[in-house]
Design an enzyme around this catalytic site. Sequence first.
Site, PDB file in Angstrom:
ATOM      1  CD  GLU A 190      -2.279  -1.006   2.992  1.00  0.00           C
ATOM      2  OE1 GLU A 190      -2.200   0.097   3.591  1.00  0.00           O
ATOM      3  OE2 GLU A 190      -2.801  -2.006   3.478  1.00  0.00           O
ATOM      4  CG  ASP A 198      -2.145   7.369   9.129  1.00  0.00           C
ATOM      5  OD1 ASP A 198      -2.206   6.128   9.142  1.00  0.00           O
ATOM      6  OD2 ASP A 198      -2.425   8.048   8.135  1.00  0.00           O
TER       7      ASP A 198
END
Length: 274
Positions: free
Chosen positions: A53, A64
């Site tokens: 990815e 994140d």
Amino acid sequence: MSGNVQLLSEALAAARAENRAALIAYLPAGFPTVDGGIAAVRAVFDGGADIVEVGLPHSDPVLDGPVIQTADDIALRGGVKIADVMRTVREAHEATGKPVLVMTYWNPIDRYGVERFTAELAEAGGAGCILPDLPVEESGGWREHADKHGLATVFVVAPSSKDARIATITEAGSGFVYAASLMGVTGTRESVGAQAKDLVRRTRATTELPVCVGLGVSNARQAAEVAAFADGVIVGSAFVKRLLDAPDQEAGLTAVRDLAADLADGVRRGRAGA
């Protein structure tokens, strides 16, 4: 051009045929530089990753943790653009022949234009997109263009998702289902825990798609633990941290290649005793 969604399906099926989980690595484009990021993707493929990815760096990456936020910040300060993300996908895929996805928040695609983004990603050889913050109910336009260009649309399910919600998400998705192993942001954890196993079980009850687990896996022991019950093991922060901690680019590439090899060994051990 049909894109490479078929290549993604084949990579997951090949791992299943070997009675193991696939190893899926995440790395942000443009980090530490655009060229350095491309080299890092190639290095993790060399080490044994089945799928990569490529992250599209975002100024507000809500899902994140601090490690990936730091890398995104470096990439954005370096001036990374969507064109650099496409170049990363193209060069990594052409060099390895392996499936490369883009992981991105919705806002950059919306600003760029869905038709333009999907057409360019397919032309670059991309296998599809992981869209963690796009609600399924609002995804019709995206999926229409993605399908036209042969791109997978990977949605995320979480431990908090009710069974009916999981069914709605998996019905709309393609390629595989991204099962977030825990509530919270990305990052390494001491334990991936039982939540992930239960989530995979509940997700499998709704779909034939492979179910791949991410968030928290950072070493071969954890990779083996997750590989015992999941179709794929997704690792991001641990790779990014190796690059952040490296004294120079060559040391960073060696570090991520070695980690990929260690994790690849882990996913192979996961079902050995099962």
